[in-house]
Design a protein around this motif. Structure first.
Motif, short mmCIF file in Angstrom:
data_model
loop_
_atom_site.label_atom_id
_atom_site.label_comp_id
_atom_site.label_asym_id
_atom_site.label_seq_id
_atom_site.Cartn_x
_atom_site.Cartn_y
_atom_site.Cartn_z
N ALA A 187 33.11 103.65 47.59
CA ALA A 187 31.85 103.25 46.96
C ALA A 187 32.01 102.63 45.59
CB ALA A 187 30.91 104.47 46.86
N ARG A 188 33.12 102.97 44.88
CA ARG A 188 33.20 102.56 43.48
C ARG A 188 34.50 101.87 43.08
NH1 ARG A 188 28.56 104.97 42.31
NH2 ARG A 188 28.24 107.01 43.29
N SER A 189 35.41 101.69 44.00
CA SER A 189 36.65 101.00 43.63
C SER A 189 36.37 99.58 43.16
CB SER A 189 37.63 100.99 44.82
OG SER A 189 37.05 100.35 45.95
N HIS A 190 35.28 98.98 43.67
CA HIS A 190 34.95 97.63 43.23
C HIS A 190 34.63 97.58 41.74
CE1 HIS A 190 30.91 99.33 43.74
NE2 HIS A 190 30.49 98.37 42.92
N VAL A 191 34.12 98.70 41.19
CA VAL A 191 33.81 98.73 39.75
C VAL A 191 35.06 98.50 38.92
CG1 VAL A 191 33.00 100.21 37.86
CG2 VAL A 191 31.79 100.22 40.07
N PHE A 192 36.11 99.24 39.26
CA PHE A 192 37.35 99.15 38.49
C PHE A 192 38.07 97.83 38.76
CE2 PHE A 192 36.35 103.59 39.39
CZ PHE A 192 36.28 104.10 38.10
N LEU A 193 38.00 97.36 40.01
CA LEU A 193 38.67 96.10 40.34
C LEU A 193 37.98 94.91 39.68
CD1 LEU A 193 39.46 96.71 44.12
CD2 LEU A 193 41.12 96.42 42.28
N VAL A 194 36.65 94.89 39.70
CA VAL A 194 35.93 93.78 39.05
C VAL A 194 36.17 93.79 37.55
CG1 VAL A 194 33.63 92.87 38.50
CG2 VAL A 194 34.16 93.57 40.84
N GLU A 195 36.15 94.98 36.95
CA GLU A 195 36.37 95.06 35.50
C GLU A 195 37.77 94.61 35.11
OE1 GLU A 195 37.05 96.46 31.48
OE2 GLU A 195 38.18 97.02 33.27
N ARG A 196 38.76 94.93 35.95
CA ARG A 196 40.14 94.57 35.64
C ARG A 196 40.45 93.12 36.04
NH1 ARG A 196 42.31 97.12 31.80
NH2 ARG A 196 40.10 97.05 31.28
N MET A 197 39.96 92.66 37.21
CA MET A 197 40.30 91.33 37.71
C MET A 197 39.39 90.24 37.15
SD MET A 197 41.19 92.22 41.71
CE MET A 197 41.78 90.56 42.05
N ARG A 198 38.19 90.62 36.70
CA ARG A 198 37.30 89.67 36.05
C ARG A 198 37.19 90.11 34.58
NH1 ARG A 198 37.94 87.35 40.41
NH2 ARG A 198 36.29 86.46 41.70
N ASP A 199 36.06 90.71 34.22
CA ASP A 199 35.89 91.27 32.88
C ASP A 199 34.67 92.18 32.90
OD1 ASP A 199 33.66 89.53 32.86
OD2 ASP A 199 34.83 87.95 31.88
N LEU A 226 38.19 89.02 45.79
CA LEU A 226 38.25 88.58 44.40
C LEU A 226 39.41 87.64 44.16
CD1 LEU A 226 37.42 91.94 42.54
CD2 LEU A 226 35.89 90.02 42.96
N SER A 227 40.53 87.89 44.85
CA SER A 227 41.70 87.02 44.69
C SER A 227 41.44 85.62 45.23
CB SER A 227 42.91 87.63 45.42
OG SER A 227 43.26 88.87 44.85
N LEU A 228 40.56 85.52 46.23
CA LEU A 228 40.21 84.21 46.79
C LEU A 228 39.25 83.44 45.90
CD1 LEU A 228 39.76 85.19 50.55
CD2 LEU A 228 41.61 83.82 49.56
N GLY A 229 38.81 84.06 44.82
CA GLY A 229 37.92 83.39 43.89
C GLY A 229 36.46 83.46 44.27
N LEU A 230 36.11 84.31 45.27
CA LEU A 230 34.71 84.43 45.68
C LEU A 230 33.91 85.17 44.61
CD1 LEU A 230 35.16 85.40 49.44
CD2 LEU A 230 34.62 83.15 48.49
N ASP A 231 32.61 84.98 44.65
CA ASP A 231 31.74 85.68 43.73
C ASP A 231 31.83 87.18 43.97
OD1 ASP A 231 29.28 85.21 41.79
OD2 ASP A 231 28.73 86.81 43.18
N ALA A 232 31.66 87.95 42.91
CA ALA A 232 31.78 89.41 43.02
C ALA A 232 30.78 89.98 44.01
CB ALA A 232 31.60 90.04 41.65
N SER A 233 29.65 89.30 44.26
CA SER A 233 28.67 89.78 45.22
C SER A 233 29.25 89.89 46.63
CB SER A 233 27.44 88.86 45.25
OG SER A 233 26.83 88.80 43.99
N ALA A 234 30.25 89.07 46.93
CA ALA A 234 30.88 89.13 48.25
C ALA A 234 31.52 90.49 48.49
CB ALA A 234 31.91 88.02 48.39
N ALA A 235 31.97 91.13 47.41
CA ALA A 235 32.56 92.46 47.55
C ALA A 235 31.54 93.46 48.08
CB ALA A 235 33.11 92.93 46.20
#
Length: 414
Positions: free
Chosen positions: A219-231, A368-377
């Motif tokens: 449910a929440r791994s995307h939070v840490f991945l988006v913060e680290r891989m984006r900002d 995220l690595s493919l450059g898609l918008d975070a909403s795709a996650a």
């Protein structure tokens, strides 16, 4: 049962409204970067509360209902001691999360205070639910959230937004606990004996803990991945969409809190038909709430977009739609999981969660690595949750028959 569910829904609506207003305050008066830091720390607290749900709250649900008062009090005293130990184990984890985002001293202290007090608050809230005193839970939350709201306004003037809100929440949690004066049967002099007694509970809770932590990863791994891989700003924008469906996400939780102990009791008496009726009511409530809330968002969207997001968060319509789909599926999954928890199918839950906990981070990382918008996650999360729900259905309904009740095996109730 109807009154209890109604009170639970009111209580969850109160918590949801507070959370919604709090997040809207961040959206309106803080930067996406500040909102991202707050969301990051809050996600960490959800991991802590999930561990508590597995290790402490779940035993409350199946060890206290239907027991003799003396036996129930002894069990409650043991679980209170176990909760104390878990609460202090959470402290270094909270400080570690604060260090990851480079928090200053005030934010670090506020984070530690929030993590410690939320563990106490959630324990007391769930105890009242198990004992059937939903009205006390409602009073408790009114005091905690009302005082936190007033303090947040005051603290916001002298502290950065994230530190101000976490400090206010900590103070509100403390005040409500002191005012309500819960009898937790605490006897910390017997702490070693209580921890030794807890070993008998561990055979079930170890699977529940694994399942709970895996669910949090999903449910929440995307939070840490988006913060680290984006900002942090990207995370703030993504979380802004989640805020829009946050009331819907709590509907399933409200139903499960009340229905789970009731399911345990009905299964203990062999009333499987009653359990299935409860399950169907939960699925219907969650689906109906999702449809009604979706219509509300559709009709109110021009006003929400103009007055809440105010063109600071980009195009939010697609983001919000993705979160609505996720909330619909996740709500049904939570109802199905509650039935499996009532039947103590912890190993099955843990196994499915293990697979999901591997798939979700890898899927989000790939998107995220493919450059898609975070909403795709978020669509990825919805897809995995749907598969999880279908798997739960196969695992629990294939052998749910009246003869199962009372059998001393996984899936039955001893």
């Amino acid at each position: 049962m109807t009154r209890a569910v109604l009170l639970s829904l009111i209580d969850q609506a109160l918590n949801s409204a507070f959370s919604l207003l709090l997040n809207l305050a961040f959206i309106a008066f803080a930067t996406p970067d500040e909102f991202g830091h707050f969301a990051f720390l809050l996600a960490g607290s959800f991991f802590a509360v999930s561990a508590q749900n597995a290790l402490i709250v779940m035993p409350l649900n199946y060890l206290l209902p239907g027991r003799e008062p003396k036996e129930a009090d002894a069990t409650l005293s043991m679980l209170t001691s176990a909760n104390l130990v878990l609460t202090f184990l959470v402290l270094p984890a909270s400080l570690g999360l604060a260090a990851v985002i480079g928090a200053d001293a005030w934010l670090s202290l506020a984070t530690a205070g929030y993590f410690l007090t939320i563990m106490v608050r959630e324990y007391a809230r769930n105890l009242m639910v198990v004992k059937g005193r939903i009205h006390r839970t409602l009073v408790y939350d009114v005091i905690a959230l009302g005082s936190a709201a007033l303090l947040a306004v005051a603290f916001w003037e002298v502290l950065p937004p994230a530190a101000a809100v976490l400090a206010a929440l900590s103070a509100g949690n403390c005040l409500s606990f002191l005012v309500c004066r819960f009898d937790l049967k605490a006897d910390f002099r017997r702490l070693p004996a209580h921890l030794s007694a807890y070993k008998r509970v561990w055979k079930d809770t170890r699977w529940a803990l694994q399942g709970a932590l895996q669910n949090e990863v999903m449910a929440r791994s995307h939070v840490f991945l988006v913060e680290r891989m984006r900002d942090a700003a990207s995370l703030g924008m993504l979380n802004a969409g989640r805020v829009g469906v946050s009331p819907l996400l709590l509907v399933g939780t409200a139903w499960c809190r009340v229905a789970r102990p009731r399911m345990v009791e009905e299964l203990r008496h062999g009333e499987v038909a009653a359990v299935l009726r409860l399950f169907r009511s939960g699925a219907t409530i969650v689906a109906g709430a999702a449809i009604l809330y979706g219509l509300f968002l559709l009709l109110a969207w021009p006003y929400i977009d103009a007055y809440a997001f105010r063109d600071r968060y980009g195009d939010m319509a697609g983001n919000l739609l993705c979160w609505w789909l996720y909330a619909l599926v996740a709500g049904q999954t939570s109802v199905m999981a509650a039935l499996m928890e009532a039947r103590r199918q912890f190993r099955a839950l843990a196994f499915v969660g293990f697979v999901g906990a591997i798939v979700v981070p890898l899927l989000v990382f790939a998107l995220l690595s493919l450059g898609l918008d975070a909403s795709a996650a978020v669509l990825g999360l919805a897809g995995v949750s749907l598969l999880e729900c279908l798997t739960f259905g196969v695992l629990t309904f294939r052998d749910l028959r009246p003869r199962d009740a009372g059998e001393g095996r996984e899936g039955g109730i001893p």
